[in-house]
Scaffold this motif. Structure first.
Motif, PDB file in Angstrom:
ATOM      1  N   LEU A 121       0.819  -1.209   0.000  1.00 39.81           N
ATOM      2  CA  LEU A 121       0.000   0.000   0.000  1.00 39.81           C
ATOM      3  C   LEU A 121       0.856   1.264   0.000  1.00 39.81           C
ATOM      4  CD1 LEU A 121      -2.788  -1.008   2.537  1.00 39.81           C
ATOM      5  CD2 LEU A 121      -3.109  -0.510   0.127  1.00 39.81           C
ATOM      6  N   THR A 134      -3.815   6.297   1.107  1.00 44.72           N
ATOM      7  CA  THR A 134      -4.186   5.263   0.142  1.00 44.72           C
ATOM      8  C   THR A 134      -5.619   5.459  -0.347  1.00 44.72           C
ATOM      9  OG1 THR A 134      -4.969   3.780   1.890  1.00 44.72           O
ATOM     10  CG2 THR A 134      -2.654   3.617   1.273  1.00 44.72           C
ATOM     11  N   TYR A 136      -7.471   2.859  -0.948  1.00 42.54           N
ATOM     12  CA  TYR A 136      -8.195   1.733  -0.356  1.00 42.54           C
ATOM     13  C   TYR A 136      -8.887   2.163   0.938  1.00 42.54           C
ATOM     14  CZ  TYR A 136      -8.922  -3.081   1.325  1.00 42.54           C
ATOM     15  OH  TYR A 136      -9.473  -4.262   1.784  1.00 42.54           O
ATOM     16  N   THR A 139      -7.858   0.446   4.652  1.00 39.81           N
ATOM     17  CA  THR A 139      -6.445   0.352   5.040  1.00 39.81           C
ATOM     18  C   THR A 139      -6.274   0.349   6.559  1.00 39.81           C
ATOM     19  OG1 THR A 139      -5.736   1.474   3.017  1.00 39.81           O
ATOM     20  CG2 THR A 139      -4.186   1.441   4.869  1.00 39.81           C
ATOM     21  N   HIS A 143      -4.842  -2.614   9.197  1.00 39.44           N
ATOM     22  CA  HIS A 143      -3.673  -2.406  10.051  1.00 39.44           C
ATOM     23  C   HIS A 143      -4.003  -2.767  11.512  1.00 39.44           C
ATOM     24  CE1 HIS A 143      -1.046  -0.998   7.048  1.00 39.44           C
ATOM     25  NE2 HIS A 143      -1.537   0.226   6.911  1.00 39.44           N
ATOM     26  N   ALA A 307      -7.184  -4.906  -1.720  1.00 37.19           N
ATOM     27  CA  ALA A 307      -6.664  -3.539  -1.803  1.00 37.19           C
ATOM     28  C   ALA A 307      -6.341  -3.174  -3.249  1.00 37.19           C
ATOM     29  CB  ALA A 307      -5.426  -3.405  -0.924  1.00 37.19           C
TER      30      ALA A 307
END
Length: 319
Positions: A121, A134, A136, A139, A143, A307
Protein backbone atom coordinates in the motif's frame (compact mmCIF):
# COMPACT_ATOMS: atom_id res chain seq x y z
CA UNK A 1 -13.77 -40.81 40.45
CA UNK A 2 -11.28 -43.61 41.11
CA UNK A 3 -8.74 -41.95 38.81
CA UNK A 4 -9.20 -38.58 40.52
CA UNK A 5 -8.87 -40.13 43.97
CA UNK A 6 -5.74 -42.07 42.99
CA UNK A 7 -4.17 -39.01 41.42
CA UNK A 8 -5.03 -36.89 44.47
CA UNK A 9 -3.36 -39.37 46.83
CA UNK A 10 -0.32 -39.43 44.57
CA UNK A 11 -0.04 -35.62 44.68
CA UNK A 12 -0.42 -35.56 48.47
CA UNK A 13 2.26 -38.21 48.93
CA UNK A 14 4.58 -36.43 46.49
CA UNK A 15 4.19 -33.12 48.31
CA UNK A 16 4.79 -34.75 51.69
CA UNK A 17 7.89 -36.74 50.76
CA UNK A 18 9.23 -34.97 47.68
CA UNK A 19 9.43 -38.37 46.00
CA UNK A 20 7.52 -40.06 43.21
CA UNK A 21 8.46 -43.73 43.25
CA UNK A 22 12.27 -43.70 42.99
CA UNK A 23 12.47 -40.18 41.53
CA UNK A 24 12.79 -37.01 43.59
CA UNK A 25 10.83 -33.88 42.68
CA UNK A 26 13.35 -31.07 43.00
CA UNK A 27 10.71 -28.39 43.63
CA UNK A 28 9.72 -30.17 46.86
CA UNK A 29 13.28 -30.66 48.12
CA UNK A 30 14.61 -28.23 50.73
CA UNK A 31 17.10 -25.90 48.96
CA UNK A 32 20.74 -26.23 49.93
CA UNK A 33 21.18 -22.48 50.50
CA UNK A 34 19.39 -22.58 53.88
CA UNK A 35 16.40 -20.65 52.56
CA UNK A 36 12.92 -21.49 53.89
CA UNK A 37 11.53 -24.77 52.55
CA UNK A 38 7.99 -23.38 52.25
CA UNK A 39 9.15 -20.76 49.76
CA UNK A 40 8.15 -21.50 46.15
CA UNK A 41 10.94 -23.28 44.33
CA UNK A 42 10.83 -20.92 41.37
CA UNK A 43 12.17 -18.18 43.68
CA UNK A 44 15.41 -20.17 43.86
CA UNK A 45 15.71 -20.69 40.09
CA UNK A 46 17.33 -18.42 37.47
CA UNK A 47 15.34 -15.33 36.49
CA UNK A 48 14.53 -16.72 33.03
CA UNK A 49 12.70 -19.64 34.72
CA UNK A 50 11.02 -17.83 37.63
CA UNK A 51 8.20 -16.47 35.43
CA UNK A 52 6.91 -20.02 34.92
CA UNK A 53 6.01 -20.19 38.65
CA UNK A 54 6.54 -23.95 38.89
CA UNK A 55 6.38 -25.08 42.50
CA UNK A 56 6.01 -28.27 44.53
CA UNK A 57 2.25 -28.53 44.00
CA UNK A 58 2.33 -27.93 40.25
CA UNK A 59 5.27 -30.29 39.75
CA UNK A 60 3.67 -33.07 41.77
CA UNK A 61 0.43 -32.67 39.82
CA UNK A 62 2.31 -32.90 36.52
CA UNK A 63 4.48 -35.89 37.40
CA UNK A 64 1.58 -37.80 39.00
CA UNK A 65 -0.50 -37.11 35.90
CA UNK A 66 2.26 -38.46 33.64
CA UNK A 67 2.67 -41.50 35.90
CA UNK A 68 -1.06 -42.27 35.75
CA UNK A 69 -1.05 -41.89 31.96
CA UNK A 70 1.92 -44.22 31.66
CA UNK A 71 0.01 -46.84 33.63
CA UNK A 72 -3.12 -46.34 31.48
CA UNK A 73 -1.05 -46.67 28.31
CA UNK A 74 0.36 -49.99 29.51
CA UNK A 75 -3.23 -51.14 30.02
CA UNK A 76 -4.09 -49.90 26.49
CA UNK A 77 -6.49 -47.28 27.87
CA UNK A 78 -6.99 -43.86 26.32
CA UNK A 79 -5.99 -40.57 28.00
CA UNK A 80 -8.31 -38.79 30.43
CA UNK A 81 -8.44 -35.19 31.62
CA UNK A 82 -6.76 -34.04 34.83
CA UNK A 83 -7.83 -30.80 36.47
CA UNK A 84 -9.96 -30.08 33.38
CA UNK A 85 -7.09 -30.43 30.89
CA UNK A 86 -5.63 -33.16 28.69
CA UNK A 87 -2.25 -34.61 29.78
CA UNK A 88 0.44 -33.17 27.49
CA UNK A 89 4.15 -33.79 27.82
CA UNK A 90 6.59 -30.96 28.43
CA UNK A 91 9.77 -30.31 26.47
CA UNK A 92 12.51 -28.46 28.33
CA UNK A 93 10.89 -25.28 29.72
CA UNK A 94 7.88 -25.45 27.35
CA UNK A 95 4.65 -26.71 28.87
CA UNK A 96 2.91 -27.44 25.54
CA UNK A 97 5.83 -27.38 23.07
CA UNK A 98 3.94 -28.19 19.87
CA UNK A 99 1.16 -25.66 20.49
CA UNK A 100 3.72 -23.01 21.48
CA UNK A 101 5.76 -23.62 18.31
CA UNK A 102 2.67 -23.53 16.07
CA UNK A 103 1.49 -20.30 17.70
CA UNK A 104 4.93 -18.75 17.11
CA UNK A 105 4.84 -19.82 13.44
CA UNK A 106 1.38 -18.29 13.00
CA UNK A 107 2.66 -15.10 14.63
CA UNK A 108 5.47 -15.03 12.06
CA UNK A 109 3.01 -15.57 9.19
CA UNK A 110 0.77 -12.80 10.53
CA UNK A 111 3.70 -10.40 10.78
CA UNK A 112 4.89 -11.26 7.28
CA UNK A 113 1.36 -10.83 5.91
CA UNK A 114 0.83 -7.48 7.61
CA UNK A 115 4.27 -6.19 6.59
CA UNK A 116 3.79 -7.15 2.93
CA UNK A 117 0.33 -5.53 3.01
CA UNK A 118 1.83 -2.33 4.47
CA UNK A 119 4.68 -2.20 1.94
CA UNK A 120 2.35 -2.82 -0.99
CA UNK A 121 0.00 0.00 0.00
CA UNK A 122 2.81 2.41 0.83
CA UNK A 123 5.14 1.83 -2.12
CA UNK A 124 3.38 -0.09 -4.90
CA UNK A 125 -0.16 1.27 -5.09
CA UNK A 126 -0.89 4.93 -6.02
CA UNK A 127 -1.65 7.42 -3.23
CA UNK A 128 -4.06 10.32 -3.17
CA UNK A 129 -2.07 13.35 -4.43
CA UNK A 130 -3.69 15.82 -2.02
CA UNK A 131 -3.29 13.81 1.21
CA UNK A 132 -0.75 11.08 0.26
CA UNK A 133 -3.15 8.52 1.76
CA UNK A 134 -4.19 5.26 0.14
CA UNK A 135 -7.24 4.98 -2.08
CA UNK A 136 -8.20 1.73 -0.36
CA UNK A 137 -10.99 2.51 2.12
CA UNK A 138 -10.17 -0.30 4.55
CA UNK A 139 -6.44 0.35 5.04
CA UNK A 140 -6.71 1.45 8.68
CA UNK A 141 -9.03 -1.41 9.55
CA UNK A 142 -6.59 -4.00 8.20
CA UNK A 143 -3.67 -2.41 10.05
CA UNK A 144 -5.58 -2.67 13.34
CA UNK A 145 -6.53 -6.24 12.44
CA UNK A 146 -2.87 -7.11 11.89
CA UNK A 147 -1.76 -5.63 15.22
CA UNK A 148 -4.52 -7.42 17.15
CA UNK A 149 -3.75 -10.68 15.33
CA UNK A 150 -0.05 -10.50 16.19
CA UNK A 151 -0.85 -9.61 19.79
CA UNK A 152 -3.23 -12.57 20.06
CA UNK A 153 -0.77 -15.09 18.61
CA UNK A 154 2.07 -13.72 20.73
CA UNK A 155 0.12 -14.41 23.93
CA UNK A 156 -0.96 -17.76 22.55
CA UNK A 157 2.69 -18.73 22.23
CA UNK A 158 3.44 -17.47 25.75
CA UNK A 159 0.40 -19.21 27.28
CA UNK A 160 1.21 -22.56 25.68
CA UNK A 161 4.80 -22.21 26.88
CA UNK A 162 3.68 -21.60 30.46
CA UNK A 163 0.11 -21.92 31.75
CA UNK A 164 -0.23 -19.55 34.71
CA UNK A 165 -3.18 -17.41 35.79
CA UNK A 166 -1.79 -14.22 34.27
CA UNK A 167 -0.78 -15.82 30.95
CA UNK A 168 -4.23 -17.43 30.74
CA UNK A 169 -5.94 -14.07 31.30
CA UNK A 170 -3.81 -12.37 28.66
CA UNK A 171 -4.37 -15.23 26.20
CA UNK A 172 -8.14 -15.24 26.67
CA UNK A 173 -8.37 -11.44 26.59
CA UNK A 174 -6.24 -10.98 23.47
CA UNK A 175 -8.11 -13.77 21.64
CA UNK A 176 -11.51 -12.26 22.50
CA UNK A 177 -10.36 -8.80 21.39
CA UNK A 178 -8.99 -10.17 18.11
CA UNK A 179 -12.11 -12.20 17.30
CA UNK A 180 -14.44 -9.33 18.24
CA UNK A 181 -12.57 -6.96 15.94
CA UNK A 182 -12.53 -9.61 13.19
CA UNK A 183 -16.33 -9.67 13.34
CA UNK A 184 -16.43 -5.87 12.99
CA UNK A 185 -14.12 -6.05 9.96
CA UNK A 186 -16.25 -8.82 8.43
CA UNK A 187 -19.44 -6.76 8.73
CA UNK A 188 -17.86 -3.56 7.41
CA UNK A 189 -16.22 -5.20 4.41
CA UNK A 190 -19.00 -7.55 3.37
CA UNK A 191 -21.60 -4.78 3.73
CA UNK A 192 -19.24 -2.35 1.95
CA UNK A 193 -19.66 0.28 4.67
CA UNK A 194 -17.35 3.22 4.02
CA UNK A 195 -18.82 6.20 5.89
CA UNK A 196 -17.78 6.81 9.49
CA UNK A 197 -21.32 6.98 10.91
CA UNK A 198 -22.21 3.49 9.67
CA UNK A 199 -18.92 2.07 10.91
CA UNK A 200 -19.43 3.52 14.37
CA UNK A 201 -22.98 2.13 14.55
CA UNK A 202 -21.67 -1.36 13.76
CA UNK A 203 -18.52 -1.25 15.89
CA UNK A 204 -19.89 0.37 19.07
CA UNK A 205 -22.14 -2.47 20.35
CA UNK A 206 -19.59 -5.17 19.46
CA UNK A 207 -16.77 -3.27 21.16
CA UNK A 208 -18.97 -2.73 24.24
CA UNK A 209 -19.82 -6.44 24.45
CA UNK A 210 -16.22 -7.63 23.95
CA UNK A 211 -14.89 -5.10 26.47
CA UNK A 212 -17.47 -6.23 29.04
CA UNK A 213 -16.55 -9.85 28.41
CA UNK A 214 -12.82 -9.17 28.87
CA UNK A 215 -13.42 -7.23 32.09
CA UNK A 216 -15.61 -10.08 33.37
CA UNK A 217 -12.86 -12.63 32.71
CA UNK A 218 -10.12 -10.56 34.31
CA UNK A 219 -11.84 -9.12 37.35
CA UNK A 220 -14.77 -11.41 38.17
CA UNK A 221 -14.54 -14.98 36.92
CA UNK A 222 -11.93 -16.51 34.60
CA UNK A 223 -14.50 -18.88 33.13
CA UNK A 224 -12.90 -20.90 30.35
CA UNK A 225 -16.20 -22.52 29.32
CA UNK A 226 -17.92 -19.16 28.93
CA UNK A 227 -14.99 -17.72 26.98
CA UNK A 228 -15.00 -20.72 24.64
CA UNK A 229 -18.73 -20.28 23.93
CA UNK A 230 -18.40 -16.54 23.29
CA UNK A 231 -15.40 -16.98 20.98
CA UNK A 232 -17.11 -19.85 19.13
CA UNK A 233 -20.25 -17.80 18.46
CA UNK A 234 -18.21 -14.81 17.24
CA UNK A 235 -16.05 -17.03 15.02
CA UNK A 236 -19.02 -18.80 13.43
CA UNK A 237 -20.81 -15.47 12.83
CA UNK A 238 -17.91 -13.87 10.97
CA UNK A 239 -17.09 -17.03 9.01
CA UNK A 240 -20.69 -17.31 7.84
CA UNK A 241 -20.62 -13.66 6.75
CA UNK A 242 -17.49 -14.19 4.68
CA UNK A 243 -18.84 -17.45 3.22
CA UNK A 244 -22.13 -15.84 2.15
CA UNK A 245 -20.31 -12.84 0.71
CA UNK A 246 -17.93 -15.03 -1.28
CA UNK A 247 -20.92 -16.91 -2.71
CA UNK A 248 -22.62 -13.77 -4.07
CA UNK A 249 -19.70 -11.48 -4.88
CA UNK A 250 -17.62 -11.37 -8.06
CA UNK A 251 -14.46 -10.68 -6.14
CA UNK A 252 -11.34 -12.18 -7.71
CA UNK A 253 -10.41 -13.77 -4.36
CA UNK A 254 -13.80 -15.35 -3.66
CA UNK A 255 -12.34 -18.88 -3.77
CA UNK A 256 -9.71 -17.92 -1.20
CA UNK A 257 -12.39 -16.43 1.04
CA UNK A 258 -14.50 -19.58 0.75
CA UNK A 259 -11.49 -21.79 1.49
CA UNK A 260 -10.62 -19.79 4.63
CA UNK A 261 -14.28 -19.80 5.75
CA UNK A 262 -14.58 -23.58 5.35
CA UNK A 263 -11.22 -24.15 7.02
CA UNK A 264 -12.20 -21.82 9.87
CA UNK A 265 -15.47 -23.65 10.47
CA UNK A 266 -13.68 -27.02 10.50
CA UNK A 267 -11.18 -25.60 12.98
CA UNK A 268 -13.96 -24.34 15.26
CA UNK A 269 -15.74 -27.70 15.29
CA UNK A 270 -12.46 -29.56 15.82
CA UNK A 271 -11.77 -27.33 18.81
CA UNK A 272 -15.28 -27.92 20.17
CA UNK A 273 -14.95 -31.69 19.72
CA UNK A 274 -11.94 -31.59 22.06
CA UNK A 275 -9.90 -34.40 20.49
CA UNK A 276 -7.73 -36.34 23.02
CA UNK A 277 -3.94 -36.08 22.63
CA UNK A 278 -1.84 -38.50 20.62
CA UNK A 279 1.82 -39.32 21.35
CA UNK A 280 1.66 -36.95 24.33
CA UNK A 281 1.94 -33.77 22.24
CA UNK A 282 -0.74 -33.59 19.52
CA UNK A 283 -4.32 -32.83 20.56
CA UNK A 284 -7.29 -31.21 18.81
CA UNK A 285 -6.21 -27.73 19.85
CA UNK A 286 -2.73 -28.23 18.37
CA UNK A 287 -4.34 -29.38 15.11
CA UNK A 288 -6.40 -26.17 15.02
CA UNK A 289 -3.25 -24.12 15.58
CA UNK A 290 -1.57 -25.95 12.68
CA UNK A 291 -4.52 -25.14 10.41
CA UNK A 292 -4.20 -21.45 11.32
CA UNK A 293 -0.80 -21.17 9.60
CA UNK A 294 -1.92 -21.67 5.96
CA UNK A 295 -5.25 -19.95 6.62
CA UNK A 296 -3.44 -16.84 7.89
CA UNK A 297 -1.24 -16.75 4.79
CA UNK A 298 -4.22 -17.08 2.44
CA UNK A 299 -6.16 -14.44 4.39
CA UNK A 300 -3.47 -11.80 3.99
CA UNK A 301 -3.24 -12.73 0.33
CA UNK A 302 -6.94 -11.89 0.04
CA UNK A 303 -6.40 -8.56 1.88
CA UNK A 304 -3.69 -7.54 -0.61
CA UNK A 305 -5.78 -8.54 -3.63
CA UNK A 306 -8.77 -6.69 -2.18
CA UNK A 307 -6.66 -3.54 -1.80
CA UNK A 308 -5.42 -3.83 -5.39
CA UNK A 309 -8.90 -4.43 -6.78
CA UNK A 310 -10.54 -1.56 -4.85
CA UNK A 311 -7.70 0.84 -5.74
CA UNK A 312 -7.98 -0.06 -9.45
CA UNK A 313 -11.76 0.42 -9.36
CA UNK A 314 -11.45 3.86 -7.72
CA UNK A 315 -8.73 4.97 -10.15
CA UNK A 316 -10.89 3.85 -13.08
CA UNK A 317 -13.82 5.97 -11.84
CA UNK A 318 -11.57 9.03 -11.47
CA UNK A 319 -10.52 8.92 -15.12
Amino acid sequence: MAIASCNRSCVEECQRTGLLKEHSVKHCVVPTDDQPADKSWYAHEPLYLQWKEWNCNSECRYHCMMEREKEREELRLGPVKYHGKWPLKRASVFQEPLSAALSALTLLVQFNGWLSFFLMLSYKLPLRPETHETYYEYTGLWHIYGLLAMNSWFWSAIYHSCDTEWTEKLYFSSSAAFLGYSLILAILRTANLRDEASRVMVAAPILAFVTTHILYLNFYDLNKGLNTKVCTVISIAQLLLWALWSAITRHTSRLKIMFVAIGGVLSVFLEAYDVPPRWGYVDGHATCLAMAIPLSYIWWSFAKEDAEMRTAAIMKKKR
